[in-house]
Design a protein around this motif. Structure first.
Motif, mmCIF file in Angstrom:
data_model
loop_
_atom_site.group_PDB
_atom_site.id
_atom_site.type_symbol
_atom_site.label_atom_id
_atom_site.label_comp_id
_atom_site.label_asym_id
_atom_site.label_seq_id
_atom_site.Cartn_x
_atom_site.Cartn_y
_atom_site.Cartn_z
ATOM 1 N N HIS A 59 83.478 -13.280 21.409
ATOM 2 C CA HIS A 59 83.641 -12.877 20.013
ATOM 3 C C HIS A 59 82.281 -12.955 19.326
ATOM 4 O O HIS A 59 81.593 -13.983 19.400
ATOM 5 N N VAL A 60 81.894 -11.873 18.666
ATOM 6 C CA VAL A 60 80.567 -11.783 18.058
ATOM 7 C C VAL A 60 80.716 -11.459 16.571
ATOM 8 O O VAL A 60 81.460 -10.559 16.191
ATOM 9 N N ALA A 61 80.016 -12.210 15.739
ATOM 10 C CA ALA A 61 80.000 -11.989 14.298
ATOM 11 C C ALA A 61 78.587 -11.623 13.870
ATOM 12 O O ALA A 61 77.612 -12.081 14.468
ATOM 13 N N GLY A 62 78.472 -10.805 12.823
ATOM 14 C CA GLY A 62 77.172 -10.328 12.387
ATOM 15 C C GLY A 62 76.799 -10.811 10.998
ATOM 16 O O GLY A 62 77.622 -10.770 10.079
ATOM 17 N N GLY A 63 75.559 -11.259 10.858
ATOM 18 C CA GLY A 63 75.067 -11.695 9.558
ATOM 19 C C GLY A 63 73.641 -11.242 9.346
ATOM 20 O O GLY A 63 73.067 -10.511 10.160
ATOM 21 N N SER A 64 73.045 -11.695 8.246
ATOM 22 C CA SER A 64 71.691 -11.296 7.892
ATOM 23 C C SER A 64 70.698 -12.452 7.908
ATOM 24 O O SER A 64 69.494 -12.233 8.043
ATOM 25 N N ASP A 65 71.194 -13.682 7.719
ATOM 26 C CA ASP A 65 70.344 -14.853 7.497
ATOM 27 C C ASP A 65 69.492 -14.675 6.245
ATOM 28 O O ASP A 65 68.422 -15.267 6.132
ATOM 29 N N CYS A 66 69.951 -13.867 5.306
ATOM 30 C CA CYS A 66 69.254 -13.690 4.041
ATOM 31 C C CYS A 66 69.005 -15.069 3.396
ATOM 32 O O CYS A 66 69.891 -15.912 3.432
ATOM 33 N N PRO A 67 67.823 -15.361 2.868
ATOM 34 C CA PRO A 67 66.724 -14.440 2.558
ATOM 35 C C PRO A 67 65.700 -14.251 3.673
ATOM 36 O O PRO A 67 64.627 -13.699 3.409
ATOM 37 N N VAL A 68 65.992 -14.686 4.905
ATOM 38 C CA VAL A 68 65.077 -14.399 6.011
ATOM 39 C C VAL A 68 64.963 -12.892 6.197
ATOM 40 O O VAL A 68 63.871 -12.347 6.401
ATOM 41 N N GLU A 69 66.085 -12.204 6.160
ATOM 42 C CA GLU A 69 66.132 -10.744 6.211
ATOM 43 C C GLU A 69 66.946 -10.254 5.010
ATOM 44 O O GLU A 69 67.697 -11.021 4.410
ATOM 45 N N PRO A 70 66.829 -8.979 4.652
ATOM 46 C CA PRO A 70 67.592 -8.466 3.505
ATOM 47 C C PRO A 70 69.092 -8.578 3.723
ATOM 48 O O PRO A 70 69.586 -8.536 4.846
ATOM 49 N N LEU A 71 69.818 -8.678 2.618
ATOM 50 C CA LEU A 71 71.271 -8.861 2.665
ATOM 51 C C LEU A 71 72.008 -7.598 3.098
ATOM 52 O O LEU A 71 73.112 -7.676 3.637
ATOM 53 N N ASN A 72 71.438 -6.448 2.890
ATOM 54 C CA ASN A 72 72.107 -5.162 3.073
ATOM 55 C C ASN A 72 72.664 -4.984 4.484
ATOM 56 O O ASN A 72 71.898 -4.866 5.449
ATOM 57 N N PRO A 73 73.995 -4.914 4.659
ATOM 58 C CA PRO A 73 74.543 -4.739 6.005
ATOM 59 C C PRO A 73 74.215 -3.386 6.625
ATOM 60 O O PRO A 73 74.291 -3.240 7.844
ATOM 61 N N ALA A 74 73.846 -2.386 5.815
ATOM 62 C CA ALA A 74 73.440 -1.104 6.391
ATOM 63 C C ALA A 74 72.243 -1.287 7.313
ATOM 64 O O ALA A 74 72.122 -0.601 8.337
ATOM 65 N N LEU A 75 71.358 -2.220 6.972
ATOM 66 C CA LEU A 75 70.210 -2.497 7.835
ATOM 67 C C LEU A 75 70.646 -3.177 9.125
ATOM 68 O O LEU A 75 70.053 -2.959 10.189
#
Length: 536
Positions: free
Chosen positions: A427-443
């Motif tokens: 099972h895999v979940a996706g995040g951004s680690d914002c503010p390490v990377e931008p919050l935008n999930p499109a990226l």
């Protein structure tokens, strides 16, 4: 635009439900904050109550509200007020920006900033206290690296904190020192905690939360798993979220991942993973096993290819990881352990196995966050133990510049290997680690599907055999995040009975060339049947 009771009828669109039970739908009906019906315009119209507010989508696409499985919501909000050093190309430019920021602040205020990356600097080195002293000799300066695991402080900040050549390295951290033994200003991992900078006020935290939620809603994010308690405290963070979010407050949902240091507070309050309501819940207990690959503090099984004298900095030793995992597991909490290097991942999996052997618990859903440098045999460990891989696809657009230099051509083949996880049944979940990377999930979608930097390089993608399909990528940021929080029956897909959390996109991501996914625009965000953001 939406009824006060959380009722809303969306029609004349495309619906990506991510459910095999609901395909080809063009309309969605929300009622009392939950999805009442999904299907054709006519079928859904008949299910709507008289007077239900209706929105003609004009062919736009509805997807489940995005779920970010790992970020720092308050840290992001606070960073919006600080000096932004992302993309800065030289230490000279850092000095100029710090000088400019210092001139605009009241006397005595600290200069805070974040986002520098020594691998981008023309000088080819880390910044130092001497560099920052050129810009602000009379006030403290603290600048955090983009990864969050290293900071550089000036002389005034070190002096204020009592950090001298006699200060010992703390367990799990390091003070970089020059040939004379004097601190250079670089503080790594737990050594960052030696800096005695002022904490944010309640008013600033409230403003930070509001700003962060506004930014999240504008990119279609409706739920996050956030770790904000470290350095702030559990009680103030929990109180802030309870006061601020909900039906009468900010329309947003959080699972609070609580630093292990606050375990006693959770036990005293009787909280377990899942305690709370639809807006604010207790999530996992957060541990750190290592640092970051960019800062060369991730713990590897073999030395760094570009620094054979180092295998990283263990934030916790093996025995400490096992004991902390055991304590949180015994309390009935989910674990979420930061582990980037293969050795840190090994120690974490071993600790999970030991806890599960001692206290068997089905459906524990313990997580490992980042999972970047993997040994080939570790993927099946995740699957066998039921461990969730909590990944951040956007990392590759930054890390592909230097990752192979850090780990070499052999280890890179099983690094950032998101598709291998999925094929192994993890099972895999996706995040951004914002503010390490931008919050935008499109990226995040773009990074998972194209595996290119934001300029479209390299052609065909970096380690292209790991590219995901659009549907696989969408699941990372919807059902994947829901599963990681034990909420797959409540959110993550568009099905009757689930929370009416939706993102309306101007284009169907399945029809967008992979290289254009990063430009996907959210037109509207719905939380609990209410329009929380609208671009119009």
């Amino acid at each position: 635009m939406a009824g006060a009771d959380g009722s809303l009828w969306l029609y004349n669109g495309r619906v990506i439900s991510l459910s095999p039970e609901v395909e080809g739908a063009t309309a969605v009906l929300a009622q009392d904050g939950r999805i009442k019906a999904v299907g054709s315009d006519e079928v859904v119209r008949r299910a709507a109550r008289p007077g239900t507010p209706a929105i003609d989508l004009g062919g736009m696409t509805v997807v489940p509200g995005f779920i970010d499985s790992h970020l720092h919501l308050l840290g992001f909000g606070l960073s919006l007020d600080n000096l932004d050093l992302n993309g800065v190309r030289s230490i000279a430019e850092v000095v100029r920006l710090v000088r400019q920021e210092a001139a605009a602040l009241p006397a005595g205020d600290w200069v805070f900033g974040r986002g520098w990356d020594q691998d981008r600097f023309a000088e080819g080195r880390y910044p130092t206290r001497d560099d920052l002293d050129l810009a602000a000799p009379d006030r403290p300066v603290s600048l955090v690296r983009s990864c969050g695991h290293v900071l550089v402080a000036n002389t005034a900040a070190l002096r204020h904190s009592g950090i001298t050549r006699e200060t010992a390295d703390p367990p799990g951290g390091r003070i970089d020192r020059g040939e004379s033994g004097e601190p250079t200003g670089i503080l790594r991992e737990t050594a960052k905690g030696l800096l005695k900078s002022p904490g944010p006020s309640r008013e600033r935290l409230e403003r930070a939360l509001r700003l962060a939620v506004e930014r999240a809603l504008a990119v279609g994010v409706t739920s996050v798993h956030t770790e904000d308690t470290r350095g702030v405290g559990f009680a103030p963070v929990y109180d802030l979220y309870r006061r601020s979010l909900g039906r009468e407050g900010l329309p947003f949902r959080v699972s609070i991942d609580v630093a292990y240091e606050h375990l006693d507070e959770l036990e005293a309050a009787g909280f377990k993973t899942g305690s709370g309501d639809d807006y604010v819940k207790i999530g996992a207990t957060k541990l750190f096993a290592d640092g970051s690959l960019g800062a060369s503090t991730a713990v590897l099984g073999e030395p760094y290819s570009d620094n054979p004298q180092s295998q990283g900095i263990p934030v916790l030793e093996a025995g400490e990881i096992r004991e902390r995992v055991r304590q949180a597991h015994r309390h009935g909490l989910q674990l979420a352990t930061h582990a980037i290097g293969d050795r840190a991942i090994e120690l974490t999996l071993d600790a999970y196995l030991q806890a599960l052997t001692e206290i068997p618990r089905p459906n524990h859903r313990h997580r490992i966050i980042h999972c970047q440098v993997m040994r080939p045999d570790q993927f099946r460990w995740f699957a066998a133990l039921g461990v969730v891989a909590d990944i951040q696809p956007k990392f590759i657009t930054t890390d592909m510049r230097w990752a192979e230099k850090r780990v070499g051509p052999e280890r890179i083949q099983t690094s950032y290997a998101w598709k291998t996880f999925i094929e192994a049944g993890v099972h895999v979940a996706g995040g951004s680690d914002c503010p390490v990377e931008p919050l935008n999930p499109a990226l995040g979608l773009y990074s998972a599907v194209a595996r290119q930097d934001l300029d479209g390089r390299p052609e065909g993608g970096w380690l292209p055999e790991q590219r995901l399909s659009v549907d696989q990528a969408l699941r990372l940021f919807t059902l994947g995040g829901a599963y990681a929080a034990f909420e797959e029956t409540e959110k993550g897909s568009i099905e009757p009975g689930k929370l009416a959390d939706l993102a309306i996109l101007r284009r169907d991501p399945r029809d967008v060339p992979g290289g254009e996914l990063k430009d996907l625009q959210v037109q509207m965000t719905v939380v609990g049947g209410r329009v929380a953001f609208s671009r119009s």
